[in-house]
Design a protein around this motif. Structure first.
Motif, mmCIF file in Angstrom:
data_model
loop_
_atom_site.group_PDB
_atom_site.id
_atom_site.type_symbol
_atom_site.label_atom_id
_atom_site.label_comp_id
_atom_site.label_asym_id
_atom_site.label_seq_id
_atom_site.Cartn_x
_atom_site.Cartn_y
_atom_site.Cartn_z
ATOM 1 N N PHE A 164 0.832 -1.192 0.000
ATOM 2 C CA PHE A 164 0.000 0.000 0.000
ATOM 3 C C PHE A 164 0.874 1.253 0.000
ATOM 4 C CE2 PHE A 164 -3.287 -2.628 2.531
ATOM 5 C CZ PHE A 164 -3.768 -3.202 1.358
ATOM 6 N N GLU A 165 0.321 2.310 -0.543
ATOM 7 C CA GLU A 165 0.998 3.607 -0.564
ATOM 8 C C GLU A 165 0.354 4.515 0.481
ATOM 9 O OE1 GLU A 165 3.530 6.117 -0.889
ATOM 10 O OE2 GLU A 165 3.739 4.807 -2.649
ATOM 11 N N TYR A 166 1.194 5.289 1.183
ATOM 12 C CA TYR A 166 0.688 6.175 2.233
ATOM 13 C C TYR A 166 1.074 7.635 2.012
ATOM 14 C CZ TYR A 166 0.061 1.670 4.476
ATOM 15 O OH TYR A 166 -0.318 0.378 4.745
ATOM 16 N N ALA A 167 2.019 7.885 1.124
ATOM 17 C CA ALA A 167 2.498 9.247 0.901
ATOM 18 C C ALA A 167 1.490 10.043 0.074
ATOM 19 C CB ALA A 167 3.848 9.216 0.188
ATOM 20 N N ASP A 168 1.443 11.353 0.303
ATOM 21 C CA ASP A 168 0.580 12.234 -0.471
ATOM 22 C C ASP A 168 1.298 12.696 -1.736
ATOM 23 O OD1 ASP A 168 -1.588 12.169 1.290
ATOM 24 O OD2 ASP A 168 -0.714 13.741 2.550
ATOM 25 N N ASP A 169 0.517 13.037 -2.729
ATOM 26 C CA ASP A 169 1.052 13.624 -3.971
ATOM 27 C C ASP A 169 2.185 12.786 -4.558
ATOM 28 O OD1 ASP A 169 -0.708 15.831 -3.653
ATOM 29 O OD2 ASP A 169 0.707 16.736 -2.253
ATOM 30 N N VAL A 170 1.950 11.485 -4.631
ATOM 31 C CA VAL A 170 2.979 10.575 -5.124
ATOM 32 C C VAL A 170 2.584 10.019 -6.492
ATOM 33 C CG1 VAL A 170 1.953 8.604 -3.946
ATOM 34 C CG2 VAL A 170 4.374 8.544 -4.537
ATOM 35 N N VAL A 171 3.545 9.854 -7.361
ATOM 36 C CA VAL A 171 3.328 9.182 -8.636
ATOM 37 C C VAL A 171 3.570 7.693 -8.406
ATOM 38 C CG1 VAL A 171 4.066 8.953 -11.034
ATOM 39 C CG2 VAL A 171 4.055 11.212 -9.941
ATOM 40 N N MET A 172 2.518 6.899 -8.488
ATOM 41 C CA MET A 172 2.617 5.492 -8.110
ATOM 42 C C MET A 172 3.092 4.633 -9.295
ATOM 43 S SD MET A 172 -0.692 5.102 -5.570
ATOM 44 C CE MET A 172 -0.562 3.312 -5.568
ATOM 45 N N ASP A 173 4.328 4.861 -9.712
ATOM 46 C CA ASP A 173 4.899 4.062 -10.789
ATOM 47 C C ASP A 173 5.990 3.132 -10.277
ATOM 48 O OD1 ASP A 173 6.793 5.910 -10.161
ATOM 49 O OD2 ASP A 173 7.137 6.624 -12.208
ATOM 50 N N GLY A 174 5.945 2.865 -8.946
ATOM 51 C CA GLY A 174 6.921 1.973 -8.335
ATOM 52 C C GLY A 174 6.281 0.670 -7.891
ATOM 53 N N SER A 175 6.641 0.205 -6.694
ATOM 54 C CA SER A 175 6.203 -1.113 -6.227
ATOM 55 C C SER A 175 4.830 -1.088 -5.558
ATOM 56 C CB SER A 175 7.233 -1.683 -5.247
ATOM 57 O OG SER A 175 7.367 -0.828 -4.116
#
Length: 350
Positions: free
Chosen positions: A86-97
């Motif tokens: 899961f991702e928790y950071a704001d304003d992130v480009v989710m092109d990773g894991s």
């Protein structure tokens, strides 16, 4: 995000007992004991609790599932098995894991379930040597737990984070009240004990706060260098005074347990070494004499011995104490279930 006051509690989520007025903590303790004695009946028929385990668990997993079952509801277990990202950071480009953001996960689960319970503590699963090398300031943010609480529209329960384990604290409070009856003026000692692994501080923080809420004379015993977070100690001091008790710190285990009514042992990692676990291990290796044994319990006032479990026999406590008549660790473990039944009935009930 959940804005309204939740039924029965002044806070929408249960993240830390110190978030609640002491009267509400006392009411949860009383309800737990009434439920255990069959004096009260509460129903969560048709209610579902989603339990998200980012760490392995025995007592927490089974006690929550059983608590929901006894109340007529169900616990839906969601275990990570190391596949969540899961991702928790704001304003992130989710092109990773990471494959899904908590901004979607928490609201969707809120539509399915009546409550969410989260267990995520970085030192529970990983060995100290492989755990995050980040600072305590970073770990203290409890990003996973607080992110779910921020974006969920149903109550969120902390089943253990980096900072607090409030369900353990509440269960301990139920156990102490059950054993002692009147707790005001009784002496509670929470002592550090040697362990081969650096452990989280969350359980100790919540056990300490629980005793402070009972109006006890609370003594925290540990070697120099193993101090807890100053902000949490300040909260403990304040809660102790509010309840009519006291709070003090001792660096002498033998002196601390003198005339104690309750002796609770728990190991935790040293803050000055947080993230530098090899140095912490070397410092800890010199402290194997910090063990609760028969001679130390003999200094108590026929005191009861407590430990949250799992426990390292003949490392943290001798088997003579653990298997002796002063040990109430099994009662303590059982009362996790009754305490959580009281919490769930209050937080999720109509």
């Amino acid at each position: 995000m959940l804005q309204q006051q939740t039924n029965g509690l002044s806070r929408p989520h249960f993240l830390n007992t110190a978030d609640l007025p002491q009267e509400e903590v006392q009411a949860l303790i009383a309800l737990a004991l009434d439920l255990k004695q069959g004096k009260a009946q509460k129903s969560l028929a048709g209610k579902t609790l989603a339990t998200l385990f980012f760490n392995p668990s025995v007592r927490t997993r089974v006690s929550f599932a059983t608590a929901m079952f006894k109340l007529g509801g169900q616990a839906l277990e969601i275990s990570s098995n190391n596949v969540w990202s899961f991702e928790y950071a704001d304003d992130v480009v989710m092109d990773g894991s990471t494959i899904e953001h908590v901004k979607e996960v928490a609201p969707v689960l809120s539509r399915y379930c009546d409550g969410l319970a989260i267990r995520c503590s970085e030192l529970v699963t990983k060995s100290a040597e492989s755990a995050s090398s980040g600072s305590w300031a970073e770990s203290k943010q409890d990003i996973v737990l607080n992110s779910f609480a921020k974006y969920a529209s149903v109550p969120v329960i902390n089943m253990e984070s980096n900072v607090y384990h409030p369900c353990q604290g509440l269960g301990d409070a139920v156990t102490i009240k059950e054993q002692l009856g009147e707790t005001k003026g009784k002496k509670y000692v929470h002592t550090w004990a040697y362990h081969p692994k650096a452990l989280p501080m969350a359980t100790t923080n919540s056990q300490l706060l629980a005793a402070c809420d009972l109006g006890m004379d609370v003594v925290l015993a540990h070697p120099q260098g193993w101090e807890l977070d100053p902000e949490i100690l300040a909260i403990a001091q304040k809660r102790a005074i509010q309840s009519g008790g006291s709070f003090s710190i001792s660096y002498d285990q033998n002196e601390a347990v003198e005339d104690a009514d309750i002796v609770c042992a728990k190991s935790w990692g040293a803050l000055p070494y947080y993230g530098n676990w090899e140095a912490e291990k070397q410092a800890r290796a010199q402290l194997k004499h910090w063990i609760v044994d028969e001679s130390k319990m003999a200094r108590s006032r026929h005191g009861k011995f407590m430990h949250c479990l799992p426990v390292r026999r003949n490392v943290e406590v001798t088997q003579g104490v653990l298997d002796g008549t002063s040990s109430i660790v099994i009662d303590e473990a059982e009362n996790r279930m009754w305490a959580q039944m009281a919490l769930l009935a209050t937080l999720l009930g109509d």
